[in-house]
Design an enzyme around this catalytic site. Structure first.
Site, short mmCIF file in Angstrom:
data_model
loop_
_atom_site.label_atom_id
_atom_site.label_comp_id
_atom_site.label_asym_id
_atom_site.label_seq_id
_atom_site.Cartn_x
_atom_site.Cartn_y
_atom_site.Cartn_z
N LYS B 79 0.85 -1.20 0.00
CA LYS B 79 0.00 0.00 0.00
C LYS B 79 0.89 1.25 0.00
O LYS B 79 1.92 1.29 0.68
CB LYS B 79 -0.90 -0.03 1.24
CG LYS B 79 -1.96 1.07 1.29
CD LYS B 79 -2.89 0.85 2.48
CE LYS B 79 -3.93 1.97 2.57
NZ LYS B 79 -4.81 1.82 3.74
N SER B 154 -9.62 2.50 2.87
CA SER B 154 -8.70 3.11 1.93
C SER B 154 -7.81 2.12 1.20
O SER B 154 -7.15 2.49 0.23
CB SER B 154 -7.81 4.12 2.68
OG SER B 154 -7.11 3.47 3.69
N SER B 178 -10.23 0.49 7.07
CA SER B 178 -9.57 0.49 5.77
C SER B 178 -8.98 -0.81 5.28
O SER B 178 -8.57 -0.88 4.12
CB SER B 178 -8.46 1.56 5.77
OG SER B 178 -9.04 2.84 5.82
#
Lengths: 96, 492, 522
Positions: B79, B154, B178
Site C-alpha cells: 500500500k 482506503s 480500511s
C-alpha cells in the site's frame, strides 16, 4: 454548541492549518464543515460525568530508550528529497 | 496447475519448495497479470518491474541454498502509505510527488527479510483518508466484480490486487475500517490487528492512536503466515507492547466447538442491505452448526462511534499533516511572496479535498474554546465504547457482525455527501476506537437494487486485544466448510 | 507608594546533556558538525517516523526540578504543541502542557549590581521600593543586597527546533532561510519562573544561579556560546506598585547571553514606562506582545501582537505513552544530588573559615571548588585561608596573563598545597614563592622540585648569615644608630639589605633576630 460556521471562522481555520482555499472552496467547506459539526451534536446526549478520556488503548506507560546513540542518516540521504537546497542546508525562499 | 489468480500463498510456498515453480516465474505471472488488467483496475500506482525480478531471482537463490525465509518468493503489493527505501512512496498524494523514501520501517523490513518480492505500490485514498479509494490523487481503483463500483477504502488498491490475482497478498492499514471494508467489498480476507501488534514506524500515519498495520490475503491460512512475519514489538515504536507472538499457523486448526460467539444487536439495524444481513446470518449459522454457541449481546454505544471517530481521527490527522511543508521533501511553492503564502500555497495545492476537510475539522476541534466540548468529550465517549467491548468479552469469546452495511457502492455515488461516506465506517470504526482486532472473511454475495452482478459480502470476527490467534481459528474453521474465499471475479 | 515597578518573569531554555537526542538516537553533540549530519527520519520529520523518549533526559529534568526545590508529580505526559515554522520539522513540537515533570519550586538569589551593567553605564531602575513581600534578609540597601525568593512555576521537557540561518542574497537582495536539522530534537528543559522579579539585578542573579545549578548537577553544560542556554523574558510595569494593575505584558524571546538579558530588560523597562506615561494603557486579557531583541541596535522590535497570537491546539501526544514517575526513584535521585552551590558555600565558610565573598567566588564553578578542596585536603582552616589568598591574588593574576582558566591550566592543586607548606615551614620566603609562581603555573612544575633544583631554600643557618649581618651593620652605621636610639622600625631596612646581599634567600625573621641581637647587645 455552535454548529453553523461563518465564512470568517472557516477562513481562520484554513489559515491556522495553512491551507489556501479558493472562494468556491471556502463556500463548499463552510457548508460541509457546518454539517459535519452538527453531526457531532449527538454526543451531547451521552452522559460522560466521571468518565475519564481514553487517549491511548495500549495501557502502556514509561516507554523509553536508554541514552545511547545510533548512526544517523548520511548527509546526502537526509537532504536527498529536498527540492530547494543550498549546499547541504534546506532552503526556504521566503521573506520572513 | 493453478493460475496466479487462484493461487494462495500457502500453495505457492508448497510449489516453490517442491520446485514446481520458481520465484521468477511467479513474479513474471504477477507482472503479466498487472500488465493485462491494471489499466482497467488502477490497483497498482507504480510497478517496480526490474526490482521485482531482481528480488525474485534473489529469492530463488535463497530457496536453492536452503536459506529461504518463511515467505520467500511470494510477490506482494505494498500500500502506498508504506515507506519503502528508495521507492516512490506518496500515500497517493500530490504533496509527496517524487518522494523516494530514505528509509523503511519494521513491517517492510520483516517482509523483505522473509523473502517476499515487492511488485510495487497499491492505490489508496490520500493518506488513507476515505472508504472508497476515490480520494486518491492518482485516480480511483475499480472493483473487479463490477468496474463501475468502488473497491472500498482506503486499502482499495491492495484488496483489488489480491482478488484480481495481481499479487498473492498485499500490505494494508486499518484506521477506521480500511482493511476490512475493502476486503469485504472485494471478497477477500482482511485482518485488522490489535493496535500495537505490528509496529507503525515507517508507515505514514493518518490517526496515530487508531492506525494499525496489516495485510489483505485470499485465505485465513495465508493470513496466519503473513501475520507471523509482521507481528512483534519494535523499539522504534513506543506503542508496541512486549506481547509474545504466538504460532498462528500451528493453532489455526482448533475447532470452534464450545466457542461463544456474540451477535451485537446494534449491528443488525434497519437500513442494512438485505443481502448483507442474509449472508452474515448464514455464516453465523454455519459456525453454530460447527458447535459454536451464539449469544445475543449489546454494544449500546455503537451509534456514537462515528461521531467520536470523526472527531478523534481528524484531530490527529490535522497534526500529522502539519509536517508537509515542502522544505525537506515534496513539492513546494515557487511563487510565494512571504512565508505565510508559501505554506498556504504549498499545502493548498498539495492536499486533496477530503484531506483538507479532515484537516480543517481537526484544526477546528482542537482549537481553543472547542477542545473540551468536542475532542475531550469524544475521548470520554470513546472510553464508554471500549467498556462496551470489555463487558461483551466477559460474556463471549468472539463477536460476529457485518463488516459493512452495504456491498460495494457505485463510483461517485457518495462524492457529494461526506457524511454518507463517513457512515460507511459504522461497523468498523468502533473496533478501531477500542484498539481491538477484527478479521473480515468473505461470506457470500448480495445483489442490491440496481446492481448488475452479485457483489461480495464480508463478515467480521471481533476479539479482545491480542486475540488474533482465536480470530484466525474461527475464520479458518469457517473457510474449511465454505468456498466463498475461492470465488474470483472475472474482470470485465 | 512607589512608581513604575517592573514585573519580570523569566523562561530559561537549557539543552540537556545527553548522548542522544530527545526522541531519537542521533548523537546529541552536534556543535560544529556539518549541516544535516546528525539527523534521522524522526528528527527530520519524515512521514511515518515515530518518537521514543530518552530516559536520561527525563532523569535530568527531574534532577533539575529537585535542585530547584520543585515537586515532582507522579503522573506526567507529553503533548503536541502545534504551529508552523520552517525550523519546526513536524509542524508540532513535542512538549508538555498540563502535566509537566516539575512544578512549584523556588530559588533564593542574592542580587548584586552587575559589573557589565555598571560598565556600560546602564542605569538600573533603582528608584524602586524595596520588596516587602519577598525580602528575606534586611539589608542596608534592600534593592541590591536583599536576598529574594523567586518562585518557579514549572520545569518541563521538550524538544529543540532545527537551526535557521536568515540570509540575504547579495546579488538579488532576496531573503531566504537555511535550515540545519542537527539541532532538531535535542532535549530541551524549559524552566518557567513566577513573575517574581522586580529589578534587573534580581533577574540576572536568578538566571545566573539557574545556570550554575544545572551545570553543578551535570544536567547541562549550559554553554551559551554553543546556544545551550537561552532566555525569554516577560516584562510589564506596575505603575503604582499595585501588582494587580500593570501594563500589557511583553515577551522578548531568544536572548542568548547575560549581557543581552540585562540590556533587553533595561531597554524594555524604560520603553514601557515611557509608553505608559504616554498612553496609560493597562493589561487586559490576551494583550500580550512578542518582541525580538536587536543586539546591534540595542532595541526590542515588535514581532507579534495579541491578534496574531498562536493557538497551539495542545493535545496529548498519541505516539508516546504517559509517564508514571515512581516516588522511590525520585527520592533516590534526590539523595544522589551533588552538593549544591549554596550548601557548598555555607560549608566552606564554616569548614574553612572563609569569608562569605571568597566562598561565593570559589563555589561559582564546581570544578574550582573541587580544585580548592583538593589543594587544602585536611590541613585545616588556616591552611585553607592561605590557599584562598594565593588563589585570589597571585594565581589569578598569572592565569589572567596566560589567558587560561584555573582548571584548564597546568597548575595542580597539590602545587599550591606545596607552596603554602613551603612558606609555613620556613623553607622559602613569601617573596621567593611569588617569584617562582609563574613558572609553576605556566609549566606545571612542582614547587618543591623547583626549590630543590634551583637551590632556593631559605638560609637559616646563623653561621652563614652572620657574615652578611656584620657587613650590613658596618655599611649602615647611621641606621644602626637610629635603631639604638629607639627607632626600632628601621631594622626592617637592614633586614632588606641582608636580603639583598643573600639574593633573597636569607630567612627574614632569623635575619631580623640576628640584627637585633648584634645591634642591641653591643
Amino acid at each position: 454548541m455552535a454548529t453553523q460556521l461563518t465564512k470568517e471562522q472557516v477562513e481562520k481555520i484554513a489559515e491556522l492549518a495553512r491551507l489556501k482555499l479558493t472562494s468556491d472552496e471556502l463556500d463548499m467547506y463552510r457548508i460541509q464543515l457546518s454539517e459535519i459539526m452538527s453531526f457531532f451534536d449527538t454526543l451531547s446526549e451521552v452522559n460522560t460525568a466521571n468518565i475519564p478520556p481514553t487517549a491511548q488503548t495500549t495501557g502502556l506507560v514509561n516507554r523509553y530508550f536508554a541514552d545511547v546513540a545510533r548512526p544517523s542518516l548520511p548527509q546526502d540521504r537526509a537532504t536527498r528529497e529536498a527540492r530547494v537546497k543550498q549546499g547541504n542546508y534546506f532552503k526556504v525562499k521566503a521573506v520572513l | 496447475m493453478k493460475s496466479i489468480v487462484e493461487l494462495t500463498v500457502t500453495e505457492a510456498l508448497r510449489q516453490l519448495k517442491a520446485k514446481q515453480i520458481s520465484a521468477v516465474e511467479l513474479t513474471e505471472e504477477s507482472l503479466s497479470a498487472i500488465e493485462k488488467s491494471n489499466g482497467k483496475l488502477n490497483s497498482f500506482l507504480t510497478v517496480e518491474k526490474d526490482l521485482a525480478l531482481m528480488m525474485a531471482a534473489s529469492a530463488d537463490a535463497q530457496i536453492a541454498s536452503g536459506e529461504a525465509g518463511p515467505l520467500c518468493g511470494i510477490p506482494i503489493g505494498i500500500k502506498d502509505c508504506f515507506n519503502v527505501e528508495d521507492m516512490l512512496s506518496r500515500s497517493a498524494s500530490h504533496i509527496l510527488e517524487g518522494f523516494h523514501s530514505p528509509y523503511e520501517g519494521p513491517a517492510i523490513e520483516r517482509l523483505r527479510a522473509a523473502g517476499t518480492v515487492f511488485l510495487g505500490k497499491t492505490n489508496t485514498d490520500e493518506f488513507t483518508c476515505g472508504a472508497s479509494t476515490e480520494n486518491s490523487a492518482y485516480g480511483t481503483t475499480h472493483n473487479p466484480w463490477d468496474l463501475e463500483r468502488v473497491p472500498g477504502g482506503s486499502s482499495g488498491g491492495s484488496a483489488v490486487a489480491v482478488t484480481a490475482g495481481l499479487s498473492l497478498f498485499a500490505t494494508a492499514t486499518d484506521t477506521g475500517g480500511s482493511i476490512r471494508q475493502p476486503a469485504s467489498f472485494c471478497g477477500v480476507v482482511g485482518l485488522k490487528n490489535t493496535y500495537g501488534r505490528v509496529p507503525r514506524f515507517g508507515v505514514m500515519p493518518m490517526a496515530s492512536s487508531l492506525d494499525t498495520v496489516g495485510a489483505i490475503s485470499k485465505t485465513v491460512e495465508d493470513m496466519a503466515l503473513i501475520l507471523q512475519v509482521m507481528a512483534g514489538a519494535d523499539d522504534r515504536d513506543s506503542t508496541t507492547p512486549e506481547v509474545a507472538v504466538p504460532d498462528y499457523s500451528q493453532n489455526l486448526k482448533a475447532p470452534v466447538r464450545g466457542l461463544k460467539i456474540g451477535i451485537p444487536k446494534e449491528y443488525f439495524i434497519e437500513g442494512i442491505e438485505a443481502g448483507v444481513e442474509k449472508a452474515v446470518r448464514q455464516a453465523v449459522e454455519e459456525l453454530q452448526n460447527q458447535g459454536a454457541e451464539i449469544v445475543e449481546i449489546s454494544l449500546p454505544h455503537t451509534k456514537y462511534a462515528i461521531p467520536v471517530y470523526y472527531l478523534v481521527a481528524p484531530s490527529e490527522i490535522s497534526s500529522n499533516m502539519a509536517r508537509f511543508d515542502g522544505i525537506r521533501y515534496g513539492p513546494s511553492s515557487d511563487t510565494a511572496e512571504d512565508l505565510l503564502d508559501y505554506y498556504l500555497e504549498t499545502r493548498g495545492t498539495g492536499f486533496g479535498p477530503e484531506l483538507k476537510r479532515r484537516i480543517m475539522i481537526g484544526t477546528h476541534v482542537l482549537s481553543s474554546g472547542y477542545y473540551d466540548a468536542y475532542y475531550l468529550k469524544a475521548q470520554k465517549v470513546r472510553t464508554l465504547i471500549c467498556r462496551d467491548f470489555d463487558q461483551a468479552f466477559g460474556k463471549v469469546d468472539v463477536i460476529a457482525a457485518p463488516t459493512s452495511p452495504t456491498t460495494a457502492f457505485k463510483i461517485g455515488e457518495k462524492e457529494q455527501d461526506p457524511i454518507s461516506m463517513y457512515l460507511a465506517d459504522i461497523f468498523t470504526a468502533p473496533i478501531n476506537l477500542a484498539g481491538i482486532p477484527a478479521l473480515n472473511v468473505p461470506c457470500g454475495f448480495s445483489r442490491p437494487e440496481g446492481a448488475a452482478v452479485d457483489l461480495p459480502v464480508g463478515i467480521q470476527f471481533i476479539g479482545p486485544r491480542f486475540s488474533e490467534d482465536c480470530l484466525l481459528q474461527v475464520g479458518y474453521a469457517y473457510q474449511q466448510a465454505t468456498d466463498w474465499h475461492l470465488k474470483r471475479p472475472v474482470i470485465g | 507608594m512607589s512608581k513604575n515597578i517592573p514585573i519580570i518573569g523569566l523562561e530559561i531554555h537549557t539543552q540537556l546533556k545527553t548522548v542522544s537526542k530527545m526522541f531519537c538516537r542521533c548523537q546529541a553533540d552536534y556543535f560544529g558538525a556539518e549541516p544535516n549530519t546528525h539527523t534521522c527520519p524522526v528528527c527530520l520529520g519524515l512521514p511515518g517516523a515515530l518518537p521514543v523518549a530518552n530516559q536520561k533526559a527525563i532523569e535530568q529534568t527531574i534532577r533539575v526540578g529537585l535542585a530547584l526545590n520543585c515537586s515532582i508529580p507522579e503522573e506526567s505526559k507529553f503533548d503536541r504543541k502545534n504551529y508552523f515554522y520552517p525550523d519546526l520539522v513536524k509542524g508540532y513540537q513535542i512538549s508538555q502542557y498540563d502535566q509537566p515533570f516539575c512544578v512549584k519550586g523556588y530559588l533564593e538569589v542574592d542580587p548584586s549590581p552587575s559589573a557589565e551593567l555598571a560598565k556600560g553605564g546602564l542605569a538600573s531602575p533603582l528608584g524602586i521600593v524595596a520588596r516587602e513581600r519577598h525580602a528575606l534578609a534586611g539589608g542596608q540597601n534592600p534593592l541590591i543586597s536583599a536576598r529574594v525568593r523567586i518562585g518557579i512555576t514549572r520545569a518541563h521537557l521538550e524538544e529543540d527546533t532545527a537551526k535557521s540561518l536568515h540570509e540575504t542574497d547579495p546579488k538579488t537582495g532576496e531573503s531566504y532561510t537555511l535550515i540545519d536539522c542537527n539541532k532538531s530534537g535535542i532535549p530541551l528543559l524549559e524552566i518557567v519562573s513566577d513573575p517574581d522579579m522586580h529589578t534587573i539585578e534580581e533577574a540576572s542573579a536568578y538566571a545566573r544561579k539557574v545556570r550554575q545549578i544545572v551545570r553543578y548537577i551535570g544536567a547541562s553544560d549550559a554553554d551559551m556560546d554553543k546556544g545551550q542556554l537561552r532566555f525569554d523574558i516577560n516584562v510589564s510595569i506596575s505603575p503604582d506598585g499595585d501588582f494587580s494593575k500593570y501594563t500589557p505584558i511583553v515577551e522578548v524571546k531568544n536572548l542568548n547571553s547575560f549581557i543581552a538579558l540585562e540590556k533587553a530588560l533595561a531597554y524594555e523597562i524604560d520603553r514601557q514606562i515611557t509608553q505608559y506615561e504616554a498612553t496609560g494603557e493597562l493589561y487586559t486579557a490576551g494583550s500580550k506582545e512578542t518582541r525580538g531583541w536587536d543586539d546591534v541596535k540595542g532595541v526590542t522590535v515588535h514581532q507579534r501582537s495579541k491578534e496574531e497570537a498562536n493557538d497551539y491546539r495542545y493535545f496529548p501526544e498519541p505516539d508516546l505513552p504517559p509517564v508514571h514517575v515512581d516516588p522511590a526513584w525520585v527520592a533516590k535521585l534526590h539523595s544522589e544530588l551533588p552538593e549544591l552551590p549554596e550548601a557548598k558555600k555555607d560549608r566552606f565558610v564554616e569548614q574553612y573559615g572563609l569569608k562569605d565573598k571568597d566562598a561565593v567566588i570559589l563555589v561559582d564553578e564546581q570544578a574550582n571548588a573541587d580544585w580548592f578542596e583538593s589543594a587544602v585536603g585536611d590541613k585545616g582552616k588556616e591552611f585553607a585561608q592561605e590557599v584562598v589568598k594565593w588563589l585570589n591574588g597571585d594565581i589569578t593574576f598569572v592565569l589572567r596573563e596566560l589567558e587560561i582558566e584555573l582548571t584548564a591550566s597546568k597548575l595542580k592543586p597539590e602545587y599550591v598545597s606545596e607552596l603554602v607548606e613551603l612558606i609555613r615551614s620556613g623553607a622559602i620566603s613569601g617573596k621567593i614563592a611569588k617569584d617562582i609562581l609563574p613558572e609553576v603555573v605556566r609549566d606545571g612544575v612542582s614547587p618543591v622540585k623547583l626549590v630543590e633544583d634551583k637551590g632556593l631554600k631559605l638560609v637559616s643557618d646563623t653561621g652563614i648569615l652572620d657574615k652578611a649581618v656584620q657587613e650590613v651593620i658596618l655599611e649602615n652605621a647611621a641606621v644602626v644608630e637610629q635603631i639604638r636610639s629607639g627607632k626600632e622600625g628601621a631594622i626592617m631596612f637592614l633586614v632588606g639589605q641582608v636580603m639583598k646581599k643573600t639574593r633573597g634567600q636569607a630567612n627574614p625573621p632569623v635575619v631580623q633576630e640576628l640584627l637585633r641581637q648584634a645591634i642591641l647587645s653591643s
